[in-house]
Design an enzyme around this catalytic site. Structure first.
Site, PDB file in Angstrom:
ATOM      1  N   LYS A 116      -0.207  14.225   0.789  1.00 33.71           N
ATOM      2  CA  LYS A 116      -1.615  14.512   0.241  1.00 33.71           C
ATOM      3  C   LYS A 116      -1.731  15.899  -0.073  1.00 33.71           C
ATOM      4  CE  LYS A 116      -3.620  10.606   2.436  1.00 33.71           C
ATOM      5  NZ  LYS A 116      -4.507   9.944   1.490  1.00 33.71           N
TER       6      LYS A 116
ATOM      7  N   LYS B  19     -14.853   7.858  -4.399  1.00 36.94           N
ATOM      8  CA  LYS B  19     -16.431   7.924  -4.000  1.00 36.94           C
ATOM      9  C   LYS B  19     -16.942   9.351  -4.494  1.00 36.94           C
ATOM     10  CE  LYS B  19     -14.340   6.041   0.318  1.00 36.94           C
ATOM     11  NZ  LYS B  19     -13.660   6.414   1.336  1.00 36.94           N
TER      12      LYS B  19
ATOM     13  N   LYS C  26      -9.402  13.659   3.776  1.00 38.22           N
ATOM     14  CA  LYS C  26      -8.457  12.650   4.063  1.00 38.22           C
ATOM     15  C   LYS C  26      -7.683  12.671   5.119  1.00 38.22           C
ATOM     16  CE  LYS C  26      -7.531  13.655  -0.295  1.00 38.22           C
ATOM     17  NZ  LYS C  26      -7.411  12.166  -1.003  1.00 38.22           N
ATOM     18  N   ARG C  27      -6.973  11.605   5.501  1.00 44.57           N
ATOM     19  CA  ARG C  27      -5.828  11.524   6.430  1.00 44.57           C
ATOM     20  C   ARG C  27      -4.992  12.896   5.975  1.00 44.57           C
ATOM     21  NH1 ARG C  27      -1.949   8.070   6.526  1.00 44.57           N
ATOM     22  NH2 ARG C  27      -2.820   7.445   4.772  1.00 44.57           N
TER      23      ARG C  27
ATOM     24  N   HIS D 214       1.051  -1.168  -0.063  1.00 41.64           N
ATOM     25  CA  HIS D 214       0.057  -0.047   0.013  1.00 41.64           C
ATOM     26  C   HIS D 214       0.729   1.216  -0.001  1.00 41.64           C
ATOM     27  CE1 HIS D 214      -4.304  -1.462   0.635  1.00 41.64           C
ATOM     28  NE2 HIS D 214      -3.497  -2.605   1.185  1.00 41.64           N
TER      29      HIS D 214
ATOM     30  N   THR E  23      -8.940   5.864  -2.361  1.00 41.01           N
ATOM     31  CA  THR E  23     -10.159   5.495  -2.811  1.00 41.01           C
ATOM     32  C   THR E  23     -11.454   6.581  -2.555  1.00 41.01           C
ATOM     33  OG1 THR E  23     -10.426   4.649  -0.577  1.00 41.01           O
ATOM     34  CG2 THR E  23      -9.822   3.174  -2.015  1.00 41.01           C
TER      35      THR E  23
HETATM   36  C1  LIG Z   1     -12.302   6.479   1.688  1.00 40.34           C
HETATM   37  C2  LIG Z   1     -11.758   6.863   3.172  1.00 40.34           C
HETATM   38  C3  LIG Z   1     -10.464   7.061   3.196  1.00 40.34           C
HETATM   39  C4  LIG Z   1      -9.536   7.185   1.968  1.00 40.34           C
HETATM   40  O1  LIG Z   1      -9.392   8.357   1.414  1.00 40.34           O
HETATM   41  P1  LIG Z   1      -8.320   8.850   0.628  1.00 40.34           P
HETATM   42  O2  LIG Z   1      -8.880  10.287  -0.054  1.00 40.34           O
HETATM   43  O3  LIG Z   1      -8.366   7.994  -0.439  1.00 40.34           O
HETATM   44  O4  LIG Z   1      -6.973   9.090   1.430  1.00 40.34           O
HETATM   45  C5  LIG Z   1      -9.836   7.475   4.561  1.00 40.34           C
HETATM   46  N1  LIG Z   1     -11.125   7.597   5.501  1.00 40.34           N
HETATM   47  C6  LIG Z   1     -12.082   7.384   5.336  1.00 40.34           C
HETATM   48  C7  LIG Z   1     -12.961   7.509   6.547  1.00 40.34           C
HETATM   49  C8  LIG Z   1     -12.765   7.022   4.140  1.00 40.34           C
HETATM   50  O5  LIG Z   1     -14.188   6.898   3.965  1.00 40.34           O
END
Ligand SMILES: *Cc1c(COP(=O)(O)O)cnc(C)c1O
Length: 812
Positions: free
Chosen positions: A558, A664, A552-553, A361, A660
């Site tokens: 990022k 979404k 996101k984190r 990952h 991911t």
């Molecule tokens: C989808 C999701 C992530 C991943 O987000 P990225 O933008 O791909 O880093 C992290 N935390 C939560 C709660 C999510 O639903």
């Protein structure tokens, strides 16, 4: 729902059978009547009633797999970010309306119960959410799959923002119990640590651990789409063998008497203990071994019980390692096969390699797990021997291969010999697996070129790609019911069984009437989010503005900082040219920073400082609003994703393995502004280059710049907008209470700018103005948004799981 509900329960005679069952559960299982019941009691009664339905299907699924002698898939992951389960389970069982009606007979609103269910705090980010989407897809595709992980009592922290700073509070998701789970006291395993090993490689070997805990299984049912199948998420909890030492207790040493139990419970308290201390590091390795050993013991026990012969394990079990956290499983299976089942080393190694697959990952060097050799040896002396033996075999194979020199041997070795000796978990996982996969096409290519280049030369067919996906049930049907209904009207509901059927929407992108209804859905989602944020944070947001979302984190790669600096530059521009035709924007941020990650926490503070100043500036009005929404988790994502117009996916190219979140948003009709990184590349290929806004350096360009003398100072000084924004932040415009707060952070951009914030700034700012221009052409924007939804079907985790099943697990 904080105040006790006043329930106008209907007389028993008017209740349907389901309402009767829920009421009965409330009385007999919870022990309350309708007058005493609190909302959480109704929630528990509802879940327990629904669970009864699931149990029968669960047993059918298990019996059928057993009867067919089917191969099972085991997904080992330190994280399962499953979020809430009630809405998901009801929706997948097609029972949402039935349960809502039954509850309303009892005077209770299903939607209110759904909102008080706690988020299962068993993960941190994308890796954990991927594991959750995979569990749902395995059940939906009728694959016998088990998830194995840890039942953290406190999980990740709950984030509170105090005066702009992140505060970490314990997550208490189990405070009201967890009606979904079943504790399996009979499924308990001995997990040893430390001690010594007697015997040698030729004779029988005995490990005498100095310490041991018991791993106890806690099972949660995972219901697939249309209730097709119910799989098991098995999470381990730790227990001391002697819950209390009575002699110590009777001697008055109460704490000593309970010390073992406390030490055991510490193992399953929190996810990612702060490992900046030696004690934190040791706890983390103990956690990894604890859940790996329990899972492997359980898998081998089940196999031998059903099939009799441990040597057929690879025919009946596929074990997938979600990143390296469970990589010690490779050594653990070897230990069981050799020490308990008395196989020879070579045969054990064949079986092990044929059973495991490993998913990588991250390529970030600091995120590649390795353990100080002395720690590993002290805690797992028998596994250390096996790692040496595996390494000797691996390096023999390497030396016998053409073109592998001493440098390559050093890179392939399971032991990092440069400086303090360390055990490399990624190399162990790679060596011990027949398949090693990346999570997006670009990431898989980079794996071959960088971290695993030498292992790839040694085993050129092992690395393969499986681009991540998301479940369209949770991330479209459940989080965005209005859009799902509109799609259903347009093309039927087959897209929930086969998400590629969304492509039938494509012609409707040219239908103005459809686009209007699509836009109305988006607007109503924005109004709902604005209302939520008004209630939670006192914010007033204009739903006509572009909702521009980065959630996101928080991590430097990022590049939330790139977004914030551009926000400051835009603020400057609006103030300098108030009469221009600005497109109103709402910039939304959310995300947690690791507790020991100073710069990430400072970025959160900066987002809050920037928000406070801009939101209070009367010269700006509704043209620009900024907010940092606290405590990002799955439930918050479910609210924010459907309301986004613009999805920020702006990582430094080459650093985001897949993402991911990007999927979404696009699936819910947001346009992406992003770099050619991770799965963004494939999203562009699917939605079409005209329907996504791509900017910035490619991964190759980033790599070339990094090795070829990147001069960020020259870049900053060459961009007026950028240098003004950096100077404003650096000189305390947004932090008058502490003018030097951001000086070092900004100085880092001049000095090294590892993440190329400056290098991509001008391209990013130009792309944002391109977004403004597109937004003004409402037809073109709407067309692109519809085409995003229509072309995102490929990113369903059903497709991803089908690929794993066929190429790696051999179960489809
Ligand atoms: C989808 C999701 C992530 C991943 O987000 P990225 O933008 O791909 O880093 C992290 N935390 C939560 C709660 C999510 O639903």
């Amino acid at each position: 729902m904080n105040a006790p509900t006043v329930v106008a329960a209907s007389p028993t005679s008017e209740r349907g059978p389901l309402a009767g069952a829920i009421f009965d559960t409330l009385v007999h299982r919870i022990g309350k009547d309708e007058h005493a019941a609190r909302p959480h009691d109704w929630l528990a009664a509802t879940i327990l009633t629904v669970r009864n339905e699931i149990i029968e299907r669960w047993m059918v699924s298990t019996r059928a797999a057993h009867a067919a002698g089917a191969k099972r898939v085991y997904y080992l992951s330190l994280e399962f970010l499953i979020g809430r389960l009630l809405r998901d389970t009801l929706s997948n069982l097609l029972k949402t309306d039935e349960v809502a009606d039954a509850l309303s007979e009892l005077g209770v609103m299903l939607a209110e119960l759904e909102e008080i269910e706690p988020d299962a705090a068993l993960g941190n980010g994308g890796l954990g959410r991927l594991a959750a989407c995979f569990m749902e897809s395995m059940a939906s595709l009728d694959l016998p799959g088990y998830g194995y992980g840890i039942r953290y009592v406190n999980g990740m922290f709950r984030q509170r923002i105090d005066n702009g700073w992140q505060m970490e509070l314990p997550e208490t998701w189990l405070a009201n119990g967890n009606p979904w789970e079943f504790e399996r006291r009979e499924s308990a395993y001995f997990i040893g640590f430390g001690g010594e090993v007697t015997g040698n490689e030729q004779g029988a070997v005995h490990w005498h651990p100095a310490e041991a805990v018991e791993a106890v299984a806690v099972d949660t049912p995972m219901v697939g789409w249309r209730g097709r199948r119910v799989n098991t998420l098995r999470l381990w909890t730790a227990r001391a063998f002697d819950p209390i030492k009575l002699d110590a207790f009777n001697a008055g040493d109460f704490q000593g008497a309970l010390a073992d139990q406390l030490r055991a419970e510490t193992l399953t308290r929190v996810l990612y203990p702060n490992d900046s201390t030696a004690a934190g590091q040791e706890l983390r390795l103990r956690q990894e071994y604890f859940f790996s050993s329990a899972s492997i013991q359980d898998i081998v026990r089940r196999h031998v019980q059903y099939f009799g012969d441990v040597r057929t394990l690879p025919d009946k079990a596929a074990i997938q390692l979600n990143d390296t956290h469970p990589a010690v499983s490779v050594a653990e299976l070897m230990r069981l096969l050799i020490d308990h089942h008395e196989l020879g080393f070579d045969e054990a190694w064949e079986i092990t390699r044929a059973t495991f697959g490993y998913t990588n990952h991250t390529l970030l060097p600091e995120a590649l797990e390795s353990w100080p050799l002395p720690l590993f040896e002290r805690m797992l002396p028998r596994h250390m021997q096996l790692v040496y033996a595996i390494n000797a075999k691996l390096l023999r194979e390497a030396r016998a291969t053409n073109g592998i020199d001493d440098r390559a041997i050093a890179a392939i070795s399971l032991i990092d010999e440069g400086g303090e000796r360390r055990v490399r978990m990624a190399n162990l996982a790679f060596a011990g697996s027949h398949s090693v996969n990346g999570v997006a096409a670009l990431h898989t290519d980079l794996m071959k070129q960088t971290v695993f280049a030498d292992l790839h030369r040694l085993y050129p067919t092992r690395i393969n790609n499986k681009t991540n996906g998301i479940t369209p049930r949770r991330w479209l049907q459940e989080c965005n019911p209005a859009l799902a209904a509109l799609i259903r009207e347009g093309v039927g509901d087959r897209f929930l069984d086969d998400a590629t059927a969304l492509s039938e929407l494509a012609p409707l992108a040219d239908d103005a009437g459809f686009r209007d209804r699509f836009a109305a859905v988006k607007r109503s989602n924005k109004v709902a989010l604005a209302e939520h944020l008004r209630a939670e944070m006192g914010l007033r947001l204009d739903p006509n503005a572009i909702f521009d979302v980065q959630i996101k984190r928080i991590h430097e790669y990022k590049r939330q900082l790139l977004n914030l600096i551009e926000t400051v530059a835009l603020y400057d521009q609006i103030r300098s040219h108030p009469d221009r035709d600005w497109t109103p924007r709402v910039k939304l941020f959310a995300g947690k920073a690791a507790s020991s990650y100073y710069n990430a926490k400072l970025v959160i503070k900066l987002a809050n400082d920037v928000a406070r100043r801009i939101n209070a500036d009367p010269a700006i009005g509704d043209l620009l609003k900024v907010a940092f929404v606290p405590n990002y988790n799955v439930s918050l994502a479910e609210k924010m994703v459907p309301a986004a117009d613009l999805s920020e996916q702006i990582s430094t190219a080459g650093m985001e393995a897949s993402g991911t979140g990007n999927m979404k948003f696009a699936l819910n009709g947001a346009l992406t502004i992003g770099t050619l990184d991770g799965a963004n590349v494939e999203i562009r290929d699917h939605v079409g280059a005209d329907n996504i806004v791509i900017f910035g350096m490619t991964a190759d360009e980033v790599a070339a710049k990094r090795s070829g003398g990147y001069d960020p100072r020259a870049v900053i000084e060459g961009s007026r907008e950028l240098s003004q924004a950096i100077n404003a932040i650096s000189s305390g415009v947004f932090s008058p209470d502490d003018p030097y707060r951001y000086r070092d952070l900004m100085q880092g951009l001049y000095d090294h700018d590892w993440f190329m914030v400056a290098g991509d700034f001008d391209a990013y700012a130009a792309a944002q103005r391109d977004v403004d221009a597109r937004w003004r052409d409402r037809d073109a924007w709407g067309r692109s948004a519809v085409l995003n939804v229509a072309n995102m079907g490929w990113f369903s985790s059903d497709r991803t799981i089908a690929e794993y099943a066929r190429d790696i697990w051999g179960v489809m």
